[in-house]
Scaffold this motif. Structure first.
Motif, PDB file in Angstrom:
ATOM      1  N   UNK A 196       0.945  -1.167  -0.011  1.00  0.00           N
ATOM      2  CA  UNK A 196       0.186  -0.033  -0.068  1.00  0.00           C
ATOM      3  C   UNK A 196       0.975   1.359  -0.098  1.00  0.00           C
ATOM      4  N   UNK A 197       0.387   2.268  -0.646  1.00  0.00           N
ATOM      5  CA  UNK A 197       1.283   3.445  -0.749  1.00  0.00           C
ATOM      6  C   UNK A 197       1.146   4.303   0.266  1.00  0.00           C
ATOM      7  N   UNK A 198       1.373   3.877   1.724  1.00  0.00           N
ATOM      8  CA  UNK A 198       1.431   4.486   2.893  1.00  0.00           C
ATOM      9  C   UNK A 198       2.667   4.322   3.735  1.00  0.00           C
ATOM     10  N   UNK A 199       2.867   5.113   4.531  1.00  0.00           N
ATOM     11  CA  UNK A 199       3.942   4.926   5.391  1.00  0.00           C
ATOM     12  C   UNK A 199       4.192   3.451   5.886  1.00  0.00           C
ATOM     13  N   UNK A 200       2.928   2.953   6.246  1.00  0.00           N
ATOM     14  CA  UNK A 200       3.044   1.331   6.769  1.00  0.00           C
ATOM     15  C   UNK A 200       3.365   0.464   5.658  1.00  0.00           C
ATOM     16  N   UNK A 201       3.052   0.888   4.231  1.00  0.00           N
ATOM     17  CA  UNK A 201       3.329   0.065   3.363  1.00  0.00           C
ATOM     18  C   UNK A 201       5.125   0.004   3.134  1.00  0.00           C
ATOM     19  N   UNK A 202       5.452   1.151   3.307  1.00  0.00           N
ATOM     20  CA  UNK A 202       7.043   1.419   3.094  1.00  0.00           C
ATOM     21  C   UNK A 202       7.760   0.703   4.153  1.00  0.00           C
ATOM     22  N   UNK A 203       7.392   0.920   5.489  1.00  0.00           N
ATOM     23  CA  UNK A 203       8.104   0.215   6.497  1.00  0.00           C
ATOM     24  C   UNK A 203       8.008  -1.377   6.352  1.00  0.00           C
TER      25      UNK A 203
ATOM     26  N   UNK B 184      14.182   1.439   1.827  1.00  0.00           N
ATOM     27  CA  UNK B 184      13.440   2.403   2.756  1.00  0.00           C
ATOM     28  C   UNK B 184      13.505   3.708   1.913  1.00  0.00           C
ATOM     29  N   UNK B 185      14.585   4.114   1.284  1.00  0.00           N
ATOM     30  CA  UNK B 185      14.511   5.636   0.663  1.00  0.00           C
ATOM     31  C   UNK B 185      13.556   5.455  -0.786  1.00  0.00           C
ATOM     32  N   UNK B 186      13.935   4.337  -1.276  1.00  0.00           N
ATOM     33  CA  UNK B 186      12.958   4.292  -2.519  1.00  0.00           C
ATOM     34  C   UNK B 186      11.410   3.987  -2.339  1.00  0.00           C
ATOM     35  N   UNK B 187      11.120   3.105  -1.415  1.00  0.00           N
ATOM     36  CA  UNK B 187       9.821   3.148  -0.866  1.00  0.00           C
ATOM     37  C   UNK B 187       9.336   4.368  -0.247  1.00  0.00           C
ATOM     38  N   UNK B 188       9.940   4.925   0.582  1.00  0.00           N
ATOM     39  CA  UNK B 188       9.467   6.207   0.885  1.00  0.00           C
ATOM     40  C   UNK B 188       9.145   7.606   0.021  1.00  0.00           C
ATOM     41  N   UNK B 189      10.161   7.352  -0.951  1.00  0.00           N
ATOM     42  CA  UNK B 189       9.884   8.386  -2.203  1.00  0.00           C
ATOM     43  C   UNK B 189       8.530   7.896  -2.988  1.00  0.00           C
ATOM     44  N   UNK B 190       8.313   6.472  -3.136  1.00  0.00           N
ATOM     45  CA  UNK B 190       7.220   6.226  -3.735  1.00  0.00           C
ATOM     46  C   UNK B 190       5.821   6.765  -3.013  1.00  0.00           C
ATOM     47  N   UNK B 191       5.962   6.534  -1.742  1.00  0.00           N
ATOM     48  CA  UNK B 191       4.669   6.693  -0.776  1.00  0.00           C
ATOM     49  C   UNK B 191       4.491   8.427  -0.957  1.00  0.00           C
ATOM     50  N   UNK B 192       5.728   9.137  -1.042  1.00  0.00           N
ATOM     51  CA  UNK B 192       5.704  10.631  -0.654  1.00  0.00           C
ATOM     52  C   UNK B 192       5.317  11.155  -1.974  1.00  0.00           C
ATOM     53  N   UNK B 193       6.469  10.897  -2.983  1.00  0.00           N
ATOM     54  CA  UNK B 193       6.049  11.467  -4.409  1.00  0.00           C
ATOM     55  C   UNK B 193       5.382  10.782  -5.701  1.00  0.00           C
ATOM     56  N   UNK B 194       5.191   9.739  -5.363  1.00  0.00           N
ATOM     57  CA  UNK B 194       4.757   8.761  -6.581  1.00  0.00           C
ATOM     58  C   UNK B 194       3.311   8.030  -6.115  1.00  0.00           C
ATOM     59  N   UNK B 195       2.559   8.769  -5.039  1.00  0.00           N
ATOM     60  CA  UNK B 195       1.447   8.008  -4.604  1.00  0.00           C
ATOM     61  C   UNK B 195       0.101   8.572  -5.331  1.00  0.00           C
TER      62      UNK B 195
END
Length: 156
Positions: A29-36, A66-77
């Motif tokens: 999921x494109x959420x902080x929880x999904x990135x974790x 972690x960085x690429x997942x956080x970017x997907x959630x923050x900028x690619x959501x």
């Protein structure tokens, strides 16, 4: 008299692994929880592939995920759309790919001096510094983009 076959033995881990071809792919999921969760599952997968917890390569690769997942959630959501994490290993090469569904926001590497002034912008600098190469490409089968990074493990 019957005998039981011997139990498989877990291979000994070495400092310079040589991977058979391995692959892992999963949507989150494109959420902080999904990135974790992506970071944690990547860490478990890397350990199973012979890159043990606590090693420099493990720390580096989980930081990249972690960085690429956080970017997907923050900028690619895009609301209601997931991002995908793919890990692959062959020989001594490990590749991380994160695909999101927002193709119009492409990753750009900012100058280090500019990144110090703002609240963000340092993540891709980390990825560029920690990997042997990285980049991105647009998705061929729909909207979005894939950001990838490659790390050569054990080639020092």
């Amino acid at each position: 008299m019957t005998s039981n076959p011997p139990l498989p033995v877990r291979p000994t881990r070495t400092a310079q692994p040589g991977f058979p071809w391995q692959h892992f792919s999963m949507r989150f999921s494109s959420t902080p929880r999904g990135a974790r969760l992506a970071r944690r599952l990547a860490g478990e997968r890397l350990d199973a592939w012979g890159i043990p917890y606590g090693s420099d390569a493990h720390h580096t690769l989980t930081l990249i995920v972690a960085e690429l997942s956080a970017n997907a959630v923050s900028h690619g959501r895009v609301p209601g759309r997931d991002f995908r994490l793919c890990l692959s290993a062959e020989g001594t090469t490990l590749r991380v790919e994160v695909t999101d569904t927002r193709g119009e926001k492409v990753p750009t590497l900012v100058e280090p001096s500019d990144a110090l002034d703002g609240d963000g912008g340092r993540g891709l600098l980390l990825v560029a510094a920690l990997t042997d190469r990285w980049g991105w490409y647009p998705c061929a089968d729909g909207p979005g983009k894939t950001v990838w990074a490659v790390l050569e493990v054990g080639t020092t």
